[in-house]
Motif scaffolding. Structure first.
Motif, PDB file in Angstrom:
ATOM      1  N   ALA A 112       0.828  -1.208   0.000  1.00 36.43           N
ATOM      2  CA  ALA A 112       0.000   0.000   0.000  1.00 36.43           C
ATOM      3  C   ALA A 112       0.863   1.259   0.000  1.00 36.43           C
ATOM      4  N   PRO A 113       0.424   2.296  -0.694  1.00 40.99           N
ATOM      5  CA  PRO A 113       1.165   3.562  -0.683  1.00 40.99           C
ATOM      6  C   PRO A 113       1.272   4.130   0.734  1.00 40.99           C
ATOM      7  N   ALA A 114       2.408   4.768   1.003  1.00 46.11           N
ATOM      8  CA  ALA A 114       2.634   5.448   2.287  1.00 46.11           C
ATOM      9  C   ALA A 114       2.331   4.546   3.478  1.00 46.11           C
ATOM     10  N   SER A 115       2.827   3.300   3.421  1.00 46.15           N
ATOM     11  CA  SER A 115       2.555   2.344   4.498  1.00 46.15           C
ATOM     12  C   SER A 115       3.808   1.902   5.246  1.00 46.15           C
ATOM     13  N   CYS A 116       5.001   2.185   4.708  1.00 43.47           N
ATOM     14  CA  CYS A 116       6.233   1.613   5.257  1.00 43.47           C
ATOM     15  C   CYS A 116       7.091   2.667   5.952  1.00 43.47           C
ATOM     16  N   ARG A 117       7.649   2.283   7.082  1.00 43.11           N
ATOM     17  CA  ARG A 117       8.578   3.173   7.778  1.00 43.11           C
ATOM     18  C   ARG A 117      10.028   2.872   7.426  1.00 43.11           C
ATOM     19  N   PHE A 118      10.282   1.680   6.867  1.00 46.67           N
ATOM     20  CA  PHE A 118      11.661   1.284   6.559  1.00 46.67           C
ATOM     21  C   PHE A 118      11.634   0.384   5.329  1.00 46.67           C
ATOM     22  N   VAL A 119      12.404   0.772   4.307  1.00 44.36           N
ATOM     23  CA  VAL A 119      12.485  -0.002   3.063  1.00 44.36           C
ATOM     24  C   VAL A 119      13.953  -0.282   2.761  1.00 44.36           C
ATOM     25  N   HIS A 120      14.281  -1.542   2.550  1.00 47.36           N
ATOM     26  CA  HIS A 120      15.645  -1.946   2.200  1.00 47.36           C
ATOM     27  C   HIS A 120      15.638  -2.499   0.781  1.00 47.36           C
ATOM     28  N   ILE A 121      16.458  -1.906  -0.090  1.00 50.25           N
ATOM     29  CA  ILE A 121      16.537  -2.313  -1.495  1.00 50.25           C
ATOM     30  C   ILE A 121      17.863  -3.015  -1.736  1.00 50.25           C
ATOM     31  N   ASP A 122      17.789  -4.296  -2.085  1.00 47.15           N
ATOM     32  CA  ASP A 122      18.996  -5.094  -2.329  1.00 47.15           C
ATOM     33  C   ASP A 122      18.677  -6.176  -3.356  1.00 47.15           C
ATOM     34  N   ALA A 123      18.048  -5.766  -4.443  1.00 47.61           N
ATOM     35  CA  ALA A 123      17.631  -6.712  -5.476  1.00 47.61           C
ATOM     36  C   ALA A 123      18.574  -6.602  -6.677  1.00 47.61           C
ATOM     37  N   SER A 124      18.034  -6.390  -7.856  1.00 42.27           N
ATOM     38  CA  SER A 124      18.869  -6.296  -9.056  1.00 42.27           C
ATOM     39  C   SER A 124      19.825  -5.113  -8.960  1.00 42.27           C
ATOM     40  N   HIS A 125      20.985  -5.254  -9.616  1.00 43.93           N
ATOM     41  CA  HIS A 125      21.958  -4.164  -9.694  1.00 43.93           C
ATOM     42  C   HIS A 125      21.865  -3.414 -11.017  1.00 43.93           C
ATOM     43  N   LEU A 126      20.939  -3.788 -11.868  1.00 48.73           N
ATOM     44  CA  LEU A 126      20.802  -3.161 -13.178  1.00 48.73           C
ATOM     45  C   LEU A 126      20.054  -1.837 -13.046  1.00 48.73           C
ATOM     46  N   TYR A 127      20.559  -0.817 -13.726  1.00 49.14           N
ATOM     47  CA  TYR A 127      20.035   0.537 -13.565  1.00 49.14           C
ATOM     48  C   TYR A 127      18.517   0.605 -13.711  1.00 49.14           C
ATOM     49  N   GLU A 128      17.978   0.006 -14.768  1.00 43.83           N
ATOM     50  CA  GLU A 128      16.542   0.105 -15.015  1.00 43.83           C
ATOM     51  C   GLU A 128      15.737  -0.509 -13.873  1.00 43.83           C
ATOM     52  N   HIS A 129      16.218  -1.617 -13.344  1.00 44.38           N
ATOM     53  CA  HIS A 129      15.503  -2.277 -12.253  1.00 44.38           C
ATOM     54  C   HIS A 129      15.641  -1.499 -10.947  1.00 44.38           C
ATOM     55  N   VAL A 130      16.844  -1.001 -10.675  1.00 48.96           N
ATOM     56  CA  VAL A 130      17.041  -0.235  -9.440  1.00 48.96           C
ATOM     57  C   VAL A 130      16.188   1.029  -9.460  1.00 48.96           C
ATOM     58  N   SER A 131      16.121   1.690 -10.605  1.00 48.53           N
ATOM     59  CA  SER A 131      15.280   2.887 -10.713  1.00 48.53           C
ATOM     60  C   SER A 131      13.830   2.556 -10.392  1.00 48.53           C
ATOM     61  N   GLY A 132      13.364   1.420 -10.898  1.00 50.57           N
ATOM     62  CA  GLY A 132      12.002   0.997 -10.592  1.00 50.57           C
ATOM     63  C   GLY A 132      11.813   0.668  -9.127  1.00 50.57           C
ATOM     64  N   ASP A 133      12.829   0.040  -8.520  1.00 53.33           N
ATOM     65  CA  ASP A 133      12.738  -0.289  -7.094  1.00 53.33           C
ATOM     66  C   ASP A 133      12.695   0.977  -6.241  1.00 53.33           C
ATOM     67  N   ILE A 134      13.490   1.977  -6.617  1.00 58.30           N
ATOM     68  CA  ILE A 134      13.482   3.232  -5.863  1.00 58.30           C
ATOM     69  C   ILE A 134      12.134   3.928  -6.009  1.00 58.30           C
ATOM     70  N   ALA A 135      11.574   3.910  -7.212  1.00 59.19           N
ATOM     71  CA  ALA A 135      10.257   4.514  -7.420  1.00 59.19           C
ATOM     72  C   ALA A 135       9.197   3.793  -6.589  1.00 59.19           C
ATOM     73  N   ALA A 136       9.298   2.461  -6.523  1.00 65.50           N
ATOM     74  CA  ALA A 136       8.357   1.697  -5.702  1.00 65.50           C
ATOM     75  C   ALA A 136       8.520   2.047  -4.230  1.00 65.50           C
ATOM     76  N   ALA A 137       9.771   2.220  -3.801  1.00 67.36           N
ATOM     77  CA  ALA A 137      10.028   2.596  -2.411  1.00 67.36           C
ATOM     78  C   ALA A 137       9.448   3.966  -2.100  1.00 67.36           C
ATOM     79  N   ARG A 138       9.587   4.891  -3.039  1.00 70.98           N
ATOM     80  CA  ARG A 138       9.057   6.238  -2.803  1.00 70.98           C
ATOM     81  C   ARG A 138       7.548   6.197  -2.609  1.00 70.98           C
ATOM     82  N   ASP A 139       6.861   5.369  -3.379  1.00 76.31           N
ATOM     83  CA  ASP A 139       5.411   5.249  -3.227  1.00 76.31           C
ATOM     84  C   ASP A 139       5.044   4.575  -1.904  1.00 76.31           C
ATOM     85  N   ALA A 140       5.854   3.593  -1.494  1.00 77.41           N
ATOM     86  CA  ALA A 140       5.502   2.783  -0.328  1.00 77.41           C
ATOM     87  C   ALA A 140       5.858   3.439   0.999  1.00 77.41           C
TER      88      ALA A 140
END
Length: 253
Positions: free
Chosen positions: A127-155
């Protein structure tokens, strides 16, 4: 040679779990999460990319009643593109959901919510604006990391934290590019940098930075450097001497 987890042996301490999660970052995770608890900040936890579960085990120690901990990883499932499949084959060929769950349940009574899928599903599952702590350690590829960061910003909540792994490793330029692009163009504000991880927020970093600096100044096992880059105040820290071997990680039950 790639290490393969022994699923017949239960890990007794966090160091028994395969993975890369330094004592310094364990200390920083613990400090940030404890600060949130002390301030009465509530929200869910999210980890994208779990490998064998080392950092997930640690995060699970800080889950509070009524909160949800979601982890997302492909595990054995194939990625949707050849570049990601090649990266997985090179760096994480032995990852399995069974090994992750085996390790996690060595320390906790219940599993987190597990999404066995690409991290592209996170915006639809968290859900949007539901998380107090997000850890990103998935793909190292730029396109995927950009998507993960965008998902984190929403969450993430307005005062929540996002942590990015491998933001400056020589073999992960895509993570570095996506991280600093988000700082320069999309409002992510640095809090601190360790050897391996970037800690930031889309909120106001100053209050937490001031408390972090005060804590680090009282310690004799951590370095502290303050600098300004691109208009952003940045705290840098590293472990000194024997402190690099110290950890207060959870033990199995």
């Amino acid at each position: 040679m790639t290490a393969v987890a022994d699923s017949t042996r239960y890990p007794l301490v966090l160091d028994d779990v395969l993975g890369w999660f330094s004592p310094l970052d364990q200390g920083l995770f613990g400090w940030f999460l404890t600060r949130q608890n002390d301030r009465g900040e509530r929200g869910d936890l999210l980890e994208m990319g779990v490998y064998m579960g080392k950092s997930a085990v640690f995060l699970g120690e800080h889950l509070k009643r009524g909160e949800t901990f979601t982890v997302c990883d492909l595990f054995e499932s194939p990625a949707s593109d050849d570049a990601n499949n090649a990266e997985i084959a090179q760096y994480h060929p032995s990852v399995s959901r069974e090994a992750f769950e085996h390790n996690y349940l060595s320390f906790h009574d219940e599993l987190p919510r597990v999404l066995q899928a690409s991290t592209s599903v996170v915006p639809h599952e968290v859900a949007p604006a539901s998380c107090r702590f997000v850890h990103i350690d998935a793909s190292h590829l730029y396109e995927h990391v950009s998507g993960d960061i965008a998902a984190a910003r929403d969450a993430v909540l307005p005062t929540g934290l996002v942590v990015l792994d491998d933001f400056r490793a020589k073999h992960t330029p895509g993570v570095a590019m996506a991280t600093w692009e988000t700082v320069l163009l999309h409002g992510l504000r640095p809090i601190c940098l360790s050897e391996d991880k970037f800690y930031g927020t889309w909120g106001d970093p100053e209050p937490v930075q001031e408390e972090l600096v005060a804590m680090l100044r009282e310690r004799h096992d951590c370095s502290l450097t303050l600098e300004v880059a691109g208009g952003h105040r940045i705290v840098r820290t590293d472990m000194l001497g024997a402190g690099a071997q110290h950890t207060t990680a959870p033990s199995s039950h």
